[in-house]
Motif scaffolding. Structure first.
Motif, PDB file in Angstrom:
ATOM      1  N   GLN A  15      63.543  25.668  33.979  1.00 21.30           N
ATOM      2  CA  GLN A  15      63.170  24.553  34.603  1.00 21.30           C
ATOM      3  C   GLN A  15      61.451  25.006  34.190  1.00 21.30           C
ATOM      4  OE1 GLN A  15      62.853  22.202  37.828  1.00 21.30           O
ATOM      5  NE2 GLN A  15      61.889  20.842  37.031  1.00 21.30           N
ATOM      6  N   LEU A  16      61.006  26.067  34.699  1.00 17.12           N
ATOM      7  CA  LEU A  16      59.659  26.622  34.702  1.00 17.12           C
ATOM      8  C   LEU A  16      58.818  27.268  33.652  1.00 17.12           C
ATOM      9  CD1 LEU A  16      60.130  28.442  37.915  1.00 17.12           C
ATOM     10  CD2 LEU A  16      58.736  26.584  37.463  1.00 17.12           C
ATOM     11  N   PHE A  23      53.363  24.029  35.227  1.00 18.98           N
ATOM     12  CA  PHE A  23      53.605  24.802  35.853  1.00 18.98           C
ATOM     13  C   PHE A  23      52.981  25.752  36.694  1.00 18.98           C
ATOM     14  CE2 PHE A  23      57.593  22.709  35.179  1.00 18.98           C
ATOM     15  CZ  PHE A  23      57.970  22.095  36.553  1.00 18.98           C
ATOM     16  N   LEU A  26      52.057  26.788  39.955  1.00 21.21           N
ATOM     17  CA  LEU A  26      53.112  26.927  40.925  1.00 21.21           C
ATOM     18  C   LEU A  26      52.676  28.384  41.715  1.00 21.21           C
ATOM     19  CD1 LEU A  26      55.552  25.680  43.058  1.00 21.21           C
ATOM     20  CD2 LEU A  26      57.149  26.593  40.938  1.00 21.21           C
ATOM     21  N   THR A 302      57.025  24.824  48.378  1.00 15.13           N
ATOM     22  CA  THR A 302      56.014  25.140  47.755  1.00 15.13           C
ATOM     23  C   THR A 302      54.978  24.762  48.398  1.00 15.13           C
ATOM     24  OG1 THR A 302      55.526  22.722  46.689  1.00 15.13           O
ATOM     25  CG2 THR A 302      57.703  23.174  45.975  1.00 15.13           C
ATOM     26  N   GLY A 304      51.574  25.827  45.535  1.00 16.01           N
ATOM     27  CA  GLY A 304      50.310  25.909  44.739  1.00 16.01           C
ATOM     28  C   GLY A 304      48.842  25.849  44.121  1.00 16.01           C
ATOM     29  N   THR A 317      54.296  17.665  39.538  1.00 18.20           N
ATOM     30  CA  THR A 317      55.741  18.881  39.262  1.00 18.20           C
ATOM     31  C   THR A 317      55.974  19.239  40.466  1.00 18.20           C
ATOM     32  OG1 THR A 317      53.537  19.927  38.499  1.00 18.20           O
ATOM     33  CG2 THR A 317      55.210  21.417  38.982  1.00 18.20           C
ATOM     34  N   LEU A 321      60.802  19.846  41.002  1.00 18.76           N
ATOM     35  CA  LEU A 321      61.524  20.587  41.491  1.00 18.76           C
ATOM     36  C   LEU A 321      62.617  20.259  42.326  1.00 18.76           C
ATOM     37  CD1 LEU A 321      58.288  23.311  41.649  1.00 18.76           C
ATOM     38  CD2 LEU A 321      60.623  23.543  40.067  1.00 18.76           C
TER      39      LEU A 321
END
Length: 333
Positions: A15-16, A23, A26, A302, A304, A317, A321
């Motif tokens: 995904q990233l 992303f 992140l 997360t 970021g 974002t 996830l």
């Protein structure tokens, strides 16, 4: 950190990698399912122990600290805060309605003061949160705002609320500070030893410290997420009572926002919709999140730096996830 799950790890790495631009802000990701670490991601020199500004995730953590005090019978959140402010800031409580404001109203952001934080980007100096924290006296700025609504009537998200709560806790005991309560009743019982706070640079050397944003590492955030998932328990110890956790997650305020259907005690709540189960979360500007999906035994955190000019305050974002984690958890059953 424990070993991750190859299936989950590959899913997030894919995904990233498929959308690196989205992303690029992140810095860290930790995902836990049924108490087992499933996936991790770190970049820009970060790891599980690197401190990062939690931004307004601090509000949600503060609500848990208030709960630890309430559990011990040290506070009643339905009693007015005015007596604790009267000696130094009493002049600002110049109407009967202001004298009715309680910690409950601060936890639910319904105190009634004018506050322009949600309508102005955080990148704009004239956002009230910026004007408050760039000023010389955080409390005076917050208390000097016009009072527009009776307490409890109108939800208006405000970074003044946790500052007022911090000062209120500072007045509970002649010697103890709100930071000591935080460490003694919350962080140490959770074995979180890496935490710092942004402290106001007071011109009064005798004043107790007044703290705003916390700085925590990813591992510390995941510990809090897992405690929430387990209804206030961590390693067999009840850190915050189940009753208080239930109140934090009760929909005290009904919302109709894209990412939240209600607000509890400084926790955002999202009802089940569009095939996704209900979940709740702590949110901080720039991509700081604690997510918990109770029915799936899922927690995700997360950190970021989604601070670009023009970017939405609540960056989508981390939610992408979360959706991936939900799909993986549903597949495992």
């Amino acid at each position: 950190m424990n070993k991750t799950d190859n299936t989950w790890q590959r899913a997030f790495e894919t995904q990233l990698a498929d959308n690196p631009t989205a992303f690029e802000g992140l810095k860290s990701l930790l995902v836990c399912h049924q108490g087992q670490l499933k996936a991790t991601y770190f970049c820009q020199g970060y790891d599980a122990q690197t401190l990062h500004e939690a931004q307004s995730v601090t509000k949600s953590i503060q609500a848990l600290i208030v709960g630890a005090l309430a559990d011990r019978g040290l506070v009643d959140i339905h009693q007015p805060i005015y007596p604790y402010f009267e000696q130094t800031y009493g002049a600002y409580f110049d109407t009967p309605q202001k004298r009715l404001i309680t910690p409950y109203h601060l936890l639910t952001h319904t105190a009634g003061w004018e506050w322009n934080e949600s309508q102005v980007p955080y990148t704009n100096l004239y956002n009230d949160a910026n004007l408050q924290f760039y000023g010389d006296n955080w409390l005076e700025y917050a208390l000097s705002k016009p009072h527009l609504h009776p307490p409890g009537e109108v939800f208006n998200y405000s970074s003044a609320s946790p500052i007022l709560l911090a000062y209120w806790m500072n007045q509970l005991d002649e010697e103890l500070t709100h930071l000591q309560y935080a460490y003694d009743y919350f962080y140490r019982p959770l074995a979180i030893d890496r935490v710092e706070y942004q402290i106001e640079q007071s011109t009064n050397p005798e004043a107790k410290p007044l703290a705003a944003d916390a700085y925590l590492c990813a591992e510390g955030l995941l510990t809090i997420a897992e405690m929430m998932r387990q209804n206030g328990q961590s390693r067999g110890q009840q850190i915050v009572s189940e009753q208080w956790i239930a109140q934090c997650l009760h929909p005290h305020i009904s919302l109709r926002q894209t990412y939240a259907s209600a607000y509890g005690y400084s926790w955002w709540l999202q009802e089940s919709k569009n095939g996704l189960p209900a979940y709740y979360y702590a949110w901080g500007y720039g991509g700081q999140h604690i997510f918990v999906v109770p029915t799936l035994g899922l927690s995700l955190v997360t950190a970021g730096s989604f601070y670009q000019e023009g970017a939405p305050a609540l960056d989508p974002t981390p939610f992408a996830l979360l959706h991936t984690a939900i799909q993986l958890a549903q597949q495992q059953g």
